[in-house]
Design a protein around this motif. Structure first.
Motif, PDB file in Angstrom:
ATOM      1  N   UNK A   2       8.174  -1.840   5.985  1.00 57.38           N
ATOM      2  CA  UNK A   2       8.585  -0.790   6.974  1.00 57.38           C
ATOM      3  C   UNK A   2       9.175   0.087   6.150  1.00 57.38           C
ATOM      4  N   UNK A  29       7.165   2.103   3.530  1.00 58.52           N
ATOM      5  CA  UNK A  29       6.079   2.968   3.935  1.00 58.52           C
ATOM      6  C   UNK A  29       6.896   4.065   4.570  1.00 58.52           C
ATOM      7  N   UNK A  30       8.035   4.230   4.842  1.00 65.88           N
ATOM      8  CA  UNK A  30       8.833   5.067   5.751  1.00 65.88           C
ATOM      9  C   UNK A  30       8.332   6.447   5.394  1.00 65.88           C
ATOM     10  N   UNK A  31       8.067   7.229   6.318  1.00 62.66           N
ATOM     11  CA  UNK A  31       7.459   8.735   6.174  1.00 62.66           C
ATOM     12  C   UNK A  31       8.938   9.345   5.670  1.00 62.66           C
ATOM     13  N   UNK A  32       9.856   9.222   5.888  1.00 54.86           N
ATOM     14  CA  UNK A  32      10.934  10.136   5.313  1.00 54.86           C
ATOM     15  C   UNK A  32      11.787   9.592   4.009  1.00 54.86           C
ATOM     16  N   UNK A  84       3.390  11.409   7.611  1.00 55.57           N
ATOM     17  CA  UNK A  84       3.846  10.336   8.350  1.00 55.57           C
ATOM     18  C   UNK A  84       3.638   9.098   7.440  1.00 55.57           C
ATOM     19  N   UNK A  85       4.301   8.017   7.784  1.00 52.07           N
ATOM     20  CA  UNK A  85       4.123   6.800   7.130  1.00 52.07           C
ATOM     21  C   UNK A  85       2.536   6.306   7.584  1.00 52.07           C
ATOM     22  N   UNK A 131       1.512   3.701   8.472  1.00 48.72           N
ATOM     23  CA  UNK A 131       1.382   2.919   9.583  1.00 48.72           C
ATOM     24  C   UNK A 131       1.333   3.594  10.898  1.00 48.72           C
ATOM     25  N   UNK A 132       1.420   5.013  10.786  1.00 43.10           N
ATOM     26  CA  UNK A 132       1.423   5.870  12.095  1.00 43.10           C
ATOM     27  C   UNK A 132       0.042   6.767  11.850  1.00 43.10           C
ATOM     28  N   UNK A 186      -4.124   6.822  12.039  1.00 41.24           N
ATOM     29  CA  UNK A 186      -5.093   5.896  12.699  1.00 41.24           C
ATOM     30  C   UNK A 186      -6.212   5.501  11.553  1.00 41.24           C
ATOM     31  N   UNK A 232       2.845  -2.393  13.571  1.00 40.04           N
ATOM     32  CA  UNK A 232       2.346  -1.399  14.231  1.00 40.04           C
ATOM     33  C   UNK A 232       1.991  -1.848  15.982  1.00 40.04           C
ATOM     34  N   UNK A 242      -1.310  -0.774  16.682  1.00 39.45           N
ATOM     35  CA  UNK A 242      -1.565   0.836  16.752  1.00 39.45           C
ATOM     36  C   UNK A 242      -1.984   1.481  15.485  1.00 39.45           C
ATOM     37  N   UNK A 243      -1.803   2.690  15.435  1.00 39.35           N
ATOM     38  CA  UNK A 243      -1.875   3.646  16.579  1.00 39.35           C
ATOM     39  C   UNK A 243      -3.142   3.533  17.352  1.00 39.35           C
TER      40      UNK A 243
END
Lengths: 436, 301
Positions: free
Chosen positions: B135, B138-141, B158-159, B161-162, B164, B247, B250-251
């Motif tokens: 997590x 892969x974090x977007x920030x 964004x990551x 993981x977010x 689709x 996830x 998701x998304x």
């Protein structure tokens, strides 16, 4: 010896196993000889303050009722639904448990809960007030199913806007004028974008926190979950406008880039660590921020939930105690429920130790709930509504909120679906859940 | 063991049946029966009930209606396709990385032992711990891996993981990565058992490295590879924890595999009957998928 060897062996081992099983289950039931009864109680708050508060409540309850023992088990909020479902399927429910206000109707409808009406007169007599009059209307509406009351209100929760005045000043915003409408909050977020990476940590994920935040938006746009026929009522311009506006925050970078995959804790931590300008959260975060980051806490202020075109709609959270129908010690269970949820019992002590709002009006009108910030939350609570407002509680609410609304927000925010197709999908899903 | 104990043990053995095998087999049989066979049979029974906790307090036999509900749900078929992609993807990642790894580690150097130890780390670390580490990656920030993927244009702000489109394959990478050590060690053990004479004979016959890999190494590791693929494939097929932590499917439903659907059917929809039907279907599917793989890989040349 004439027994055949395999049979002796199998019987010996089975007998040993049976002894072990008997030993392990011996503790949970009341002893046959004495009249002592055990009330099993599932408590959902795993923080130290809550555990201490309930332990001292149990001690004073047992001192008053020497024939009753309360066996508290901590079931975290995040696991409670799974634990209850598993216990329902396997017949291992407790006597008394906490419960999320939104699912009381679900378990009342399937006959798993005991109506508390027959105990109310006794409770009123012991307190000297009409206990039902002392409960909030929103709670009564959530906990009443087919005219019967299934939950004794313990605590209530609503959310407010936390904002960081330091970032407001740096962005040229007046820290004494927090956003009062959704249009304002967007303007503030645009200004904050230059000073903090996440202007408003608005959740877009498949977590409860998403619907708990987004409901204040769609209700204030005039959308309602159910139409007059009790079917999905979201396929309207009002809801689509709300969904479009809310998910637009993600598309224009005003929330965290990972908002579609963040948990409630992630979002709170962003704010506590000074990486977000605004946050919508409940009263318990007030102390959490104070303890975790005292430096940042000096710059934190709390404002009411912003309003939409149709007014201001706060989130109505709350948890009652309920009694499960499978209980064999219902009288003792009712005594414990009343002790925990009454002002002359342990309620005052519990809510003060934990820092939450009591589910009784007579307590909320006294200090410390008349002091900041709790008075602000109490005031917001008078404008807090259920997800399905203006409709009454639905036995399918638990599934609807998790399986559909949050997913729709997530799908639009990540660009997987358009507002129109997500709304259509949402209503198809809700109607399918309702028709089961 | 002291003499007294040994004597007592001997008396115990003599008086209670000596070397009677039933004494030794029964505890294991009881445990296996209670923990595996009984729940399996109960699950199959439940699958014929269409039991829903929202409407009835106890299960009642209702024929195949639960199966009908599951099979007529288009989400099931979408999730099935995703689960097959997930299973195949996981095993492919494992093979593509573990085979060269095993070949490299088979060459004895001064660091082989240390490296072999290190590559076990993903295998012995619990999924929950791994998931949180990933997590972060892969974090977007602040995620270094996300920054790299963004730089080469694989993902956006964004990551993954977010996203689709990226969520499923970015978890397949983790799932495959987790299984690499197991496959590497199994292959390494097989490689070590190949007699060097075979390669010597091959080189006398004029076989190059590639030829001896194809004609000697590959046929000899194929049974191991096949068995390991089945084990890792079945494990991937029933996956739940990794996806759930990362996830929750998701998304939307872009990373919802059958394990996630099973969980949601039971816990969110409170329908043990349908969940049991789905579980039974998964069991049948796993059996159907295993047999051809075992057939194909156990053939010898």
């Amino acid at each position: 010896m004439k027994y055949s060897r395999p049979i002796t062996a199998v019987v010996t081992i089975l007998a040993l196993s049976a002894t072990l099983v008997a030993c392990s289950s011996g503790g949970s039931n009341s002893g046959a000889g004495s009249n002592k009864q055990t009330v099993t109680f599932w408590q959902f708050n795993g923080d130290q303050a809550s555990i201490t508060a309930y332990k001292s409540a149990i001690a004073s309850f047992e001192a008053k009722n020497p024939d009753i023992t309360v066996n508290m088990q901590i079931v975290p909020w995040s696991d409670q639904q799974q634990k209850i479902t598993t216990a329902l399927a396997s017949g291992s429910l407790p006597d008394v448990s906490m419960m999320g206000n939104d699912v009381v109707a679900q378990y009342a409808a399937n006959g798993s809960l005991v109506p508390l009406d027959s105990y109310l007169d006794g409770w009123s007599a012991s307190e000297g007030i009409d206990v039902k009059q002392d409960m909030y209307a929103g709670d009564l509406s959530y906990y009443t199913y087919n005219g019967k009351l299934y939950g004794a209100p313990l605590a209530d929760e609503t959310r407010m806007l936390y904002y960081n005045t330091e970032f407001f000043q740096k962005a040229g915003l007046d820290p004494n004028k927090p956003p009062t409408t959704w249009a304002d909050i967007e303007k503030a977020a645009v200004a904050l974008k230059s000073v903090v990476s996440v202007p408003w940590s608005a959740p877009m994920s498949k977590q409860y926190v998403t619907v708990q935040t987004f409901m204040s938006v769609y209700l204030s746009y005039g959308a309602s979950l159910f139409d007059s026929n009790g079917k999905c009522g979201l396929n309207t311009k009002e809801f689509k406008d709300a969904l479009s506006w809310y998910t637009g925050l993600a598309k224009s970078g005003l929330t965290s880039p990972d908002a579609a995959n963040l948990t409630a804790n992630d979002i709170i931590n962003q704010f506590i660590n000074g990486k977000a300008g605004m946050l919508i959260e409940g009263p318990s975060q007030y102390n959490a921020i104070k303890n975790a980051n005292p430096e940042l806490f000096k710059n934190i202020r709390i404002a009411p939930i912003p309003a939409g075109p149709k007014g201001q709609f706060g989130f109505l959270g709350g948890w009652p105690l309920v009694m499960w129908n499978s209980s064999k010690v219902k009288e003792a269970a009712a005594k414990w429920i009343h002790f925990v949820t009454s002002p002359n019992g342990a309620l005052s002590d519990i809510v003060q130790k934990v820092g939450i709002l009591p589910g009784r009006k007579s307590l909320a009108s006294k200090p410390p709930w008349t002091d900041a910030p709790y008075n602000q939350f109490a005031d917001q609570l008078s404008r807090a509504y259920a997800y399905q407002y203006p409709a009454g509680p639905s036995p399918k609410m638990g599934e609807i909120e998790t399986a559909s609304i949050q997913t729709a927000v997530q799908e639009v925010a990540t660009g997987a679906l358009s507002v129109d197709s997500a709304t259509n999908q949402l209503c198809t899903d809700i109607n399918q859940i309702l028709s089961k | 063991m002291s003499l007294a104990l040994r004597l007592a043990g001997g008396r115990f053995r003599r008086e209670f049946g000596g070397t009677n095998p039933w004494y030794y087999v029964t505890p294991a049989m009881v445990i296996v029966g209670l923990l595996t066979i009984a729940p399996l049979l109960y699950g199959i029974y439940l699958s014929f009930t269409n039991w829903s906790l929202n409407s009835s307090a106890a299960p009642q036999l209702e024929g195949v209606s639960a199966y009908r509900v599951v099979l007529s749900d288009s989400a099931f078929w979408d999730n099935l396709v995703r689960t097959i992609a997930w299973t195949v993807g996981t095993v492919v990642v494992e093979i593509v990385i573990a085979v060269p790894f095993a070949l490299l580690l088979n060459i004895r150097t001064s660091v082989t032992g240390v490296v072999t130890g290190f590559i076990m780390i993903p295998w012995i670390t619990p999924f929950v711990v791994l998931s949180y580490a990933w997590l972060f990656l892969y974090d977007g920030q602040s995620g270094p891996l996300h920054a790299f993927m963004q730089a080469i244009g694989l993902v956006g702000d964004s990551t993954p993981l977010a996203s689709p489109t990226a969520a499923l394959w970015s978890i397949i990478l983790i799932s495959g990565w987790k299984g690499i050590p197991f496959l590497t060690i199994a292959l390494l053990a097989t490689l070590k058992s190949i007699p060097t004479e075979l390669y010597e004979a091959g080189s006398i016959d004029g076989a190059g490295r590639w030829k001896s890999f194809r004609s000697i190494t590959l046929p000899l590791v194929r049974p191991t590879l096949g068995a390991m693929c089945v084990v890792l494939g079945v494990q991937a097929f029933y996956s739940f924890d990794l996806v759930w932590i990362l996830t929750q499917g998701g998304p939307g439903s872009s990373s919802t595999i059958l394990g996630i659907q099973l969980f949601q059917t039971f816990f969110t929809q409170a329908s043990p009957g349908q969940a049991a039907a789905l579980g039974t279907l998964m069991l049948l599917l796993a059996l159907v998928l295993i047999v051809p793989i075992l057939r194909a890989t156990s053939r010898r040349t």
